[in-house]
Design an enzyme around this catalytic site. Sequence first.
Site, short mmCIF file in Angstrom:
data_model
loop_
_atom_site.label_atom_id
_atom_site.label_comp_id
_atom_site.label_asym_id
_atom_site.label_seq_id
_atom_site.Cartn_x
_atom_site.Cartn_y
_atom_site.Cartn_z
N HIS A 204 0.82 -1.22 0.00
CA HIS A 204 0.00 0.00 0.00
C HIS A 204 0.86 1.27 0.00
CE1 HIS A 204 1.03 0.99 4.14
NE2 HIS A 204 0.97 -0.31 4.38
N GLU B 227 -2.63 -7.03 7.04
CA GLU B 227 -1.32 -7.05 7.70
C GLU B 227 -1.32 -8.05 8.86
OE1 GLU B 227 1.72 -7.04 7.66
OE2 GLU B 227 2.27 -4.92 7.55
#
Length: 203
Positions: A8, A82
């Site tokens: 990201h 994550e």
Amino acid sequence: MRLYLIRHGQTESNVNHVLDTVHPGAPLDETGLAQAETLADRLAGEPIEAVYASDLTRAVQTAQPLADRLGRPVHQLPGLREIPAGVQERNTDWSIYVSALVRWAEEPHFRLERSEDAHNFFARFDAAIARIAQAHQAAAAVSHGAAMRVWVPQRANNIEVPNTRELANTDVIILEGEPASGWLVRSWADEVLLPEHPSGRSR
């Protein structure tokens, strides 16, 4: 298939070195939003059939310009999230978190309090990648730094363990292969890699 696995864009948490792993997470900052647009420019000419992202805000925002450029939706997969920091969440000292992930090589059942162990992580990340691979010959997936650094070396045949390569915001790892037969990293953040197994590594 060909998988474009993308970290990201930049967030304020990245800039301040704050562990930020829980849902929904920090949004992209101004630099991150610009990085997402640049990413779309870089990948718009690739044969990408679908765009996926974890359901954390920063991943969806990173994927959106590429999806818009390709005229496709962003499919959110929580399995691409994550690795949770657990009790270390919001800490600016990452040493305990990183050490916990390193321990997985010898102690896959180890986990930080309120986090997950290696078995849980690989099960949900593998399932997300398998879902993408079953549906497409080429797809992009926006995920997260620690998750990518842990998953790729364990699933690709030509990345050494431990892997010390850098992975900046919106860097792309291009893999080819299948979940059942394994993967080869064709490039890591624009560094082209050879298909051979790393020296001294057994599989």
